[in-house]
Design an enzyme around this catalytic site. Structure first.
Site, PDB file in Angstrom:
ATOM      1  N   LYS A 163       3.481   2.576  -4.698  1.00  0.00           N
ATOM      2  CA  LYS A 163       4.578   2.309  -3.928  1.00  0.00           C
ATOM      3  C   LYS A 163       4.934   0.718  -4.211  1.00  0.00           C
ATOM      4  O   LYS A 163       5.844   0.231  -4.110  1.00  0.00           O
ATOM      5  CB  LYS A 163       4.294   2.648  -2.605  1.00  0.00           C
ATOM      6  CG  LYS A 163       4.158   4.223  -2.367  1.00  0.00           C
ATOM      7  CD  LYS A 163       3.814   5.083  -1.183  1.00  0.00           C
ATOM      8  CE  LYS A 163       3.754   6.349  -1.170  1.00  0.00           C
ATOM      9  NZ  LYS A 163       3.428   6.933  -0.136  1.00  0.00           N
TER      10      LYS A 163
ATOM     11  N   ASP B 289       9.683   6.966   5.419  1.00  0.00           N
ATOM     12  CA  ASP B 289       9.221   8.161   5.077  1.00  0.00           C
ATOM     13  C   ASP B 289       9.692   9.481   5.478  1.00  0.00           C
ATOM     14  O   ASP B 289       9.564  10.612   4.933  1.00  0.00           O
ATOM     15  CB  ASP B 289       7.732   8.262   5.522  1.00  0.00           C
ATOM     16  CG  ASP B 289       6.399   7.872   4.548  1.00  0.00           C
ATOM     17  OD1 ASP B 289       6.608   8.273   3.348  1.00  0.00           O
ATOM     18  OD2 ASP B 289       5.470   7.454   4.910  1.00  0.00           O
TER      19      ASP B 289
ATOM     20  N   GLN C  56       0.361   5.216   5.294  1.00  0.00           N
ATOM     21  CA  GLN C  56      -0.215   6.283   4.166  1.00  0.00           C
ATOM     22  C   GLN C  56      -0.979   7.247   5.003  1.00  0.00           C
ATOM     23  O   GLN C  56      -1.892   6.962   5.709  1.00  0.00           O
ATOM     24  CB  GLN C  56      -0.659   5.583   3.243  1.00  0.00           C
ATOM     25  CG  GLN C  56      -1.322   6.542   2.124  1.00  0.00           C
ATOM     26  CD  GLN C  56      -0.156   7.093   1.362  1.00  0.00           C
ATOM     27  OE1 GLN C  56       0.859   6.431   1.260  1.00  0.00           O
ATOM     28  NE2 GLN C  56      -0.243   8.269   0.582  1.00  0.00           N
TER      29      GLN C  56
HETATM   30  N1  GUN Z   1       0.318  11.253   1.908  1.00  0.00           N
HETATM   31  C1  GUN Z   1       0.886  12.002   1.113  1.00  0.00           C
HETATM   32  N2  GUN Z   1       2.060  11.969   0.785  1.00  0.00           N
HETATM   33  C2  GUN Z   1       2.508  11.023   1.330  1.00  0.00           C
HETATM   34  C3  GUN Z   1       3.955  10.355   1.755  1.00  0.00           C
HETATM   35  O1  GUN Z   1       5.024  10.655   1.071  1.00  0.00           O
HETATM   36  N3  GUN Z   1       3.892   9.403   2.825  1.00  0.00           N
HETATM   37  C4  GUN Z   1       2.857   8.913   3.507  1.00  0.00           C
HETATM   38  N4  GUN Z   1       2.852   7.913   4.065  1.00  0.00           N
HETATM   39  N5  GUN Z   1       1.443   9.258   3.231  1.00  0.00           N
HETATM   40  C5  GUN Z   1       1.634  10.444   2.367  1.00  0.00           C
END
Ligand code: GUN
Length: 286
Positions: free
Chosen positions: A52, A119, A96
């Site tokens: 990311k 998100d 996350q």
């Molecule tokens: N954990 C697994 N997929 C995601 C996601 O798309 N965003 C976040 N913040 N955590 C995750």
């Protein structure tokens, strides 16, 4: 043999479009910053977070990194989120998941300002999606819609079966397909006659988290198969929810793992970061 839907190439095309937008915004003096928070040292999360941040750098937006100790208390995390909510130079906040078990994920997600919820997990974002109002859309399902559209696959009027009902993928996925005028079925672990249900799908989306569960007896000949799963097989090799080698010969199009849906999640997160300043909160991309 199916055509392979190349998520890497499609995500790169989206990132190039975003890079151009970011450049234009910079010329107008607008800068975008994403705050990325990871609590603890889950190795899979560390890989996702790194991708990311690399994506931010690639399109020219800033990322602020918060790598917090696994003993961090819920209140400390909430304090950080409140501080980031208040900062005018922070456009997006990403925590996350999963979080350590002593922290309540729902409470944390609710603490994020919906205007910075890149998100798309906040109940306000999910509610807006359900009633067709502007708001951030969860990145993985938004990425699946882009994969289909940019591969020239028609969604309107199609029988779509979403296998899995998680808040992050299955539920928003089904709403997005509905928004595209598909006929949508959500199947899950308690669904009876599962093969009969998935076998009706023109477009089958597998998001169950079970390695290679979907073999050809779950799939109608000529269907489009989208594999959201990221699992490890018995040899610790990355694999999806779909048994690719078994299913690919009988379907019309299929996503591989890796290189299918995975790269799209990052691309759509970046899309949401840019959308947070360009078009208010609209998560829609056509
Ligand atoms: N954990 C697994 N997929 C995601 C996601 O798309 N965003 C976040 N913040 N955590 C995750």
């Amino acid at each position: 043999m199916a055509s392979i839907i190349d998520g890497k190439a499609i995500s790169l095309a989206i990132k190039e479009e975003l890079k151009k937008k970011v450049r234009e915004l910079k010329e107008k003096g607008v800068r975008i910053n994403l705050a990325v928070i990871q609590v603890g040292d889950n190795p899979a999360s560390a890989v996702y977070v790194r991708n990311k941040k690399k994506g931010c750098e690639y399109i020219g937006i800033g990322s602020l990194s918060y790598e917090l100790d696994k003993e961090t208390t819920q209140e400390e995390l909430l304090d950080l989120i409140r501080e980031l909510n208040a900062r005018e130079d922070v456009n997006g906040i990403l925590v996350q998941l999963p979080l350590p078990s002593h922290i309540d994920e729902d409470t944390v997600i609710r603490a994020i300002d919906p205007k910075k919820d890149v998100d798309g997990f906040h109940p306000q974002s999910v509610g807006a999606l359900c009633i067709g109002q502007p708001g951030f859309v969860s990145c993985t399902p938004a990425g699946v819609i882009q994969l289909l559209k940019r591969s020239g696959i028609q969604i309107e009027g199609k029988e779509c079966v979403v296998l899995g009902r998680s808040n992050i993928v299955g539920k928003p996925m089904s709403i997005l397909l509905l928004r595209e005028n598909a006929t949508v079925t959500i199947a899950h672990s308690r669904t009876r006659n599962l093969k009969e249900v998935t076998g009706r799908a023109d477009i089958l989306i597998a998001a169950v988290g079970r390695p290679k569960m979907i073999t050809r007896d779950y799939v109608k000949a000529g269907a489009v198969v989208i594999d959201v799963g990221i699992n490890r097989d018995e040899n610790n090799k990355l694999c999806g929810d779909v048994d690719f080698d078994d299913v690919a010969p009988i379907c019309s199009a299929i996503t591989p793992v890796p290189g299918g849906v995975g790269p799209m999640t990052v691309a759509m997160l970046l899309y949401n970061c840019v959308a947070s300043v360009t078009i208010g909160q609209s998560g829609a991309i056509s």
